[in-house]
Motif scaffolding. Sequence first.
Motif, PDB file in Angstrom:
ATOM      1  N   ALA A   1       4.836  -1.583   5.914  1.00 46.80           N
ATOM      2  CA  ALA A   1       4.907  -2.762   6.782  1.00 46.80           C
ATOM      3  C   ALA A   1       4.450  -4.017   6.066  1.00 46.80           C
ATOM      4  O   ALA A   1       4.890  -5.125   6.396  1.00 46.80           O
ATOM      5  CB  ALA A   1       4.070  -2.538   8.045  1.00 46.80           C
ATOM      6  N   ASP A   2       3.544  -3.864   5.073  1.00 49.89           N
ATOM      7  CA  ASP A   2       3.024  -5.041   4.392  1.00 49.89           C
ATOM      8  C   ASP A   2       4.070  -5.699   3.500  1.00 49.89           C
ATOM      9  O   ASP A   2       3.851  -6.808   3.013  1.00 49.89           O
ATOM     10  CB  ASP A   2       1.783  -4.701   3.558  1.00 49.89           C
ATOM     11  CG  ASP A   2       1.913  -3.374   2.836  1.00 49.89           C
ATOM     12  OD1 ASP A   2       2.987  -2.759   2.934  1.00 49.89           O
ATOM     13  OD2 ASP A   2       0.946  -2.959   2.186  1.00 49.89           O
ATOM     14  N   MET A   3       5.223  -5.060   3.300  1.00 52.81           N
ATOM     15  CA  MET A   3       6.284  -5.703   2.533  1.00 52.81           C
ATOM     16  C   MET A   3       6.868  -6.886   3.311  1.00 52.81           C
ATOM     17  O   MET A   3       7.137  -7.943   2.747  1.00 52.81           O
ATOM     18  CB  MET A   3       7.381  -4.699   2.209  1.00 52.81           C
ATOM     19  CG  MET A   3       8.569  -5.325   1.495  1.00 52.81           C
ATOM     20  SD  MET A   3       9.883  -4.148   1.182  1.00 52.81           S
ATOM     21  CE  MET A   3      11.150  -5.256   0.550  1.00 52.81           C
ATOM     22  N   LEU A   4       7.054  -6.715   4.624  1.00 56.54           N
ATOM     23  CA  LEU A   4       7.623  -7.779   5.460  1.00 56.54           C
ATOM     24  C   LEU A   4       6.550  -8.616   6.143  1.00 56.54           C
ATOM     25  O   LEU A   4       6.873  -9.525   6.904  1.00 56.54           O
ATOM     26  CB  LEU A   4       8.548  -7.170   6.518  1.00 56.54           C
ATOM     27  CG  LEU A   4       9.800  -6.470   5.984  1.00 56.54           C
ATOM     28  CD1 LEU A   4      10.566  -5.820   7.119  1.00 56.54           C
ATOM     29  CD2 LEU A   4      10.698  -7.448   5.241  1.00 56.54           C
ATOM     30  N   GLN A   5       5.293  -8.323   5.884  1.00 54.15           N
ATOM     31  CA  GLN A   5       4.199  -9.049   6.527  1.00 54.15           C
ATOM     32  C   GLN A   5       4.245 -10.553   6.280  1.00 54.15           C
ATOM     33  O   GLN A   5       4.059 -11.339   7.217  1.00 54.15           O
ATOM     34  CB  GLN A   5       2.862  -8.469   6.061  1.00 54.15           C
ATOM     35  CG  GLN A   5       1.654  -9.018   6.798  1.00 54.15           C
ATOM     36  CD  GLN A   5       0.355  -8.394   6.309  1.00 54.15           C
ATOM     37  OE1 GLN A   5       0.327  -7.783   5.233  1.00 54.15           O
ATOM     38  NE2 GLN A   5      -0.701  -8.528   7.076  1.00 54.15           N
ATOM     39  N   PRO A   6       4.503 -11.030   5.030  1.00 49.96           N
ATOM     40  CA  PRO A   6       4.544 -12.486   4.822  1.00 49.96           C
ATOM     41  C   PRO A   6       5.610 -13.194   5.658  1.00 49.96           C
ATOM     42  O   PRO A   6       5.391 -14.321   6.120  1.00 49.96           O
ATOM     43  CB  PRO A   6       4.849 -12.614   3.319  1.00 49.96           C
ATOM     44  CG  PRO A   6       4.374 -11.336   2.723  1.00 49.96           C
ATOM     45  CD  PRO A   6       4.636 -10.297   3.756  1.00 49.96           C
TER      46      PRO A   6
ATOM     47  N   ASP B   1       0.843  -1.178   0.000  1.00 52.23           N
ATOM     48  CA  ASP B   1       0.000   0.000   0.000  1.00 52.23           C
ATOM     49  C   ASP B   1       0.885   1.237   0.000  1.00 52.23           C
ATOM     50  O   ASP B   1       1.936   1.264   0.639  1.00 52.23           O
ATOM     51  CB  ASP B   1      -0.896  -0.013   1.246  1.00 52.23           C
ATOM     52  CG  ASP B   1      -1.995   1.020   1.148  1.00 52.23           C
ATOM     53  OD1 ASP B   1      -2.292   1.459   0.019  1.00 52.23           O
ATOM     54  OD2 ASP B   1      -2.545   1.398   2.198  1.00 52.23           O
ATOM     55  N   SER B   2       0.471   2.262  -0.734  1.00 46.05           N
ATOM     56  CA  SER B   2       1.279   3.457  -0.875  1.00 46.05           C
ATOM     57  C   SER B   2       0.388   4.684  -0.770  1.00 46.05           C
ATOM     58  O   SER B   2      -0.814   4.624  -1.039  1.00 46.05           O
ATOM     59  CB  SER B   2       2.005   3.453  -2.226  1.00 46.05           C
ATOM     60  OG  SER B   2       2.650   4.681  -2.461  1.00 46.05           O
ATOM     61  N   SER B   3       0.972   5.797  -0.360  1.00 51.43           N
ATOM     62  CA  SER B   3       0.218   7.047  -0.269  1.00 51.43           C
ATOM     63  C   SER B   3       0.234   7.807  -1.581  1.00 51.43           C
ATOM     64  O   SER B   3      -0.336   8.887  -1.681  1.00 51.43           O
ATOM     65  CB  SER B   3       0.805   7.928   0.842  1.00 51.43           C
ATOM     66  OG  SER B   3       2.161   8.236   0.552  1.00 51.43           O
TER      67      SER B   3
ATOM     68  N   THR C   1       2.778  -7.381  15.606  1.00 50.84           N
ATOM     69  CA  THR C   1       2.392  -6.116  14.966  1.00 50.84           C
ATOM     70  C   THR C   1       2.828  -6.082  13.493  1.00 50.84           C
ATOM     71  O   THR C   1       2.122  -5.544  12.644  1.00 50.84           O
ATOM     72  CB  THR C   1       3.024  -4.928  15.711  1.00 50.84           C
ATOM     73  OG1 THR C   1       4.435  -5.144  15.823  1.00 50.84           O
ATOM     74  CG2 THR C   1       2.436  -4.790  17.100  1.00 50.84           C
ATOM     75  N   LEU C   2       3.996  -6.680  13.198  1.00 51.96           N
ATOM     76  CA  LEU C   2       4.453  -6.739  11.810  1.00 51.96           C
ATOM     77  C   LEU C   2       3.533  -7.629  10.977  1.00 51.96           C
ATOM     78  O   LEU C   2       3.268  -7.349   9.804  1.00 51.96           O
ATOM     79  CB  LEU C   2       5.887  -7.260  11.751  1.00 51.96           C
ATOM     80  CG  LEU C   2       6.567  -7.256  10.373  1.00 51.96           C
ATOM     81  CD1 LEU C   2       6.619  -5.843   9.810  1.00 51.96           C
ATOM     82  CD2 LEU C   2       7.969  -7.831  10.466  1.00 51.96           C
ATOM     83  N   ALA C   3       3.037  -8.708  11.580  1.00 54.24           N
ATOM     84  CA  ALA C   3       2.133  -9.619  10.868  1.00 54.24           C
ATOM     85  C   ALA C   3       0.808  -8.943  10.534  1.00 54.24           C
ATOM     86  O   ALA C   3       0.145  -9.311   9.558  1.00 54.24           O
ATOM     87  CB  ALA C   3       1.878 -10.872  11.709  1.00 54.24           C
ATOM     88  N   LEU C   4       0.418  -7.951  11.320  1.00 55.93           N
ATOM     89  CA  LEU C   4      -0.824  -7.233  11.034  1.00 55.93           C
ATOM     90  C   LEU C   4      -0.666  -6.274   9.867  1.00 55.93           C
ATOM     91  O   LEU C   4      -1.655  -5.824   9.283  1.00 55.93           O
ATOM     92  CB  LEU C   4      -1.276  -6.461  12.282  1.00 55.93           C
ATOM     93  CG  LEU C   4      -1.713  -7.307  13.479  1.00 55.93           C
ATOM     94  CD1 LEU C   4      -2.064  -6.404  14.650  1.00 55.93           C
ATOM     95  CD2 LEU C   4      -2.899  -8.191  13.119  1.00 55.93           C
ATOM     96  N   GLY C   5       0.583  -5.931   9.515  1.00 50.47           N
ATOM     97  CA  GLY C   5       0.832  -5.047   8.375  1.00 50.47           C
ATOM     98  C   GLY C   5       0.367  -3.631   8.605  1.00 50.47           C
ATOM     99  O   GLY C   5      -0.072  -2.951   7.677  1.00 50.47           O
ATOM    100  N   ILE C   6       0.463  -3.154   9.846  1.00 53.26           N
ATOM    101  CA  ILE C   6       0.006  -1.804  10.173  1.00 53.26           C
ATOM    102  C   ILE C   6       1.096  -0.797   9.815  1.00 53.26           C
ATOM    103  O   ILE C   6       2.251  -0.955  10.198  1.00 53.26           O
ATOM    104  CB  ILE C   6      -0.340  -1.703  11.671  1.00 53.26           C
ATOM    105  CG1 ILE C   6      -1.470  -2.685  12.011  1.00 53.26           C
ATOM    106  CG2 ILE C   6      -0.735  -0.273  12.045  1.00 53.26           C
ATOM    107  CD1 ILE C   6      -1.798  -2.744  13.481  1.00 53.26           C
TER     108      ILE C   6
END
Length: 492
Positions: free
Chosen positions: A442-447, A21-23, A433-438
């Motif tokens: 952060a969603d890059m390292l979520q997997p 996700d990006s702004s 918290t990293l797994a939540l992708g907040i």
Amino acid sequence: LLAVSAVGAVSMGTAFMPSMDSSQIMVSMEMPKDSTDEEIRQMSDTVIGRLLEIEDVETVGAMQGSGMMASGGGVSMYVLLKDTRAHTSDEVAGLIADKTADLPCEVTAQGSSMDISAMGGSGLEVTIKGEDMDRLQAIAKDVAEMMKGVEGTSEIADGLEDAAPEIRVTVDKNKAMGYGLTVAQVYQQVAAALQTETTATTLTVENKEYPVIVLKGEEALLTRETLGDLAFTVTVDGAEREVKLSDIAAVTQEQGLSSIRHENQLRTLTVSAAIDQDHNIGLVSRELEKQLNGYSVPEGYSLEISGENETINSTLTELLKMVGLAIVFIYLIMVAQFQSLKSPFIVMFTIPLAFTGGLLALWITGMEISVISMLGFLVLAGVVVNNGIVFVDYVNQLRLEGMEKTEALVLAGRTRIRPILMTALTTILGLFTLALGIGEGADMLQPMAVVTIGGLTYATLLTLFVVPALYSLFHRKPMKKIELEDEGRADV
């Protein structure tokens, strides 16, 4: 369960890097080539007005004829999204496509400007190799039609976008030789006839040289219609006569490429397609590969799927080798520490347990296998063996002190369950918290976090059942006890 989880995770597809996700969203607007600057700017204002109607869009900036995505008749736009928004950047890109679908221009929105998968080439590509360009173009059109029939593909390009009409002169060697002409001679005379100007001489005026250029008159210029009437003066049986180009060659109009690519001394043509936001590159590639397998490729020509999928497969293969090598090193280190082959072998059974949990976590969360998730498995291989090492080492100590095997296993499980759970929980909660992708990025390292948490949770619970059972199976003989008086302990 390991096999089932592997099949389930693979069915989700593969990716080089997870979409983030990006702004900021990049949007390109392409107008017809004959559009004026005024028309382009008016349409740009219309598109910007449509974009600002989207609730999550904060502001839009535009540049004409510059940037990576804009050509001379296009405009590149940079859309900034609100910090607090109801949709992701990919979802906003979909809304932009819907909002501008009825406009007489081509609007393309890229959901994430932070997509690192662009490093490996994005989208789906099929490389066609062969000798004859006409045959390559025909195959490219067939492959493009196949791509259109595969769900999830968009923006299909058959590699002929830059093709332009050309006049092709194909000389019949036998007919030309009948008049004493070679292909090279025909080419030289046609090339000379096509020249519109020649340098006749050079004049020197006040120590400066000026070339004198002679231009052909309008009536002497060749056109597409008169090229076949170009006359050659030849000598046949000692007599001179004129032969038209159409008598010894076929003059046709074809589509010709502005450039020809070669790979391993073979001409190549590339058919490409983008993958829409609702589909996975790995799954789409598999479907296309099935169709290509049923396509009859002429002898001397070949098809090869490349692009992002090729990068994904090669990278995942290298990461699998890294994981395998890590497992070998872990086993060798434990052999050196335990001074035994059995105990490390039992501990190694925690690794497939961890991989099962990691694959199940990917399957349940709907994430595809990517480079980042594979790094999670690499981390798991080194972390998950800790619980097995702690358990097996303590059982060995109890048995060396004279305790019976089953009793030692039960006591070790009861005694070590607390430190094992504490060790696992600290890692799991640290990655939660990293797994939540907040947060942005952060969603890059979520997997990786999802794989690690799933693997640790599953392996920690089953280690307390599987490892004791395996220990009981492999260690059937009682350990020998030797009293060490100076240390007051038992050892082997």
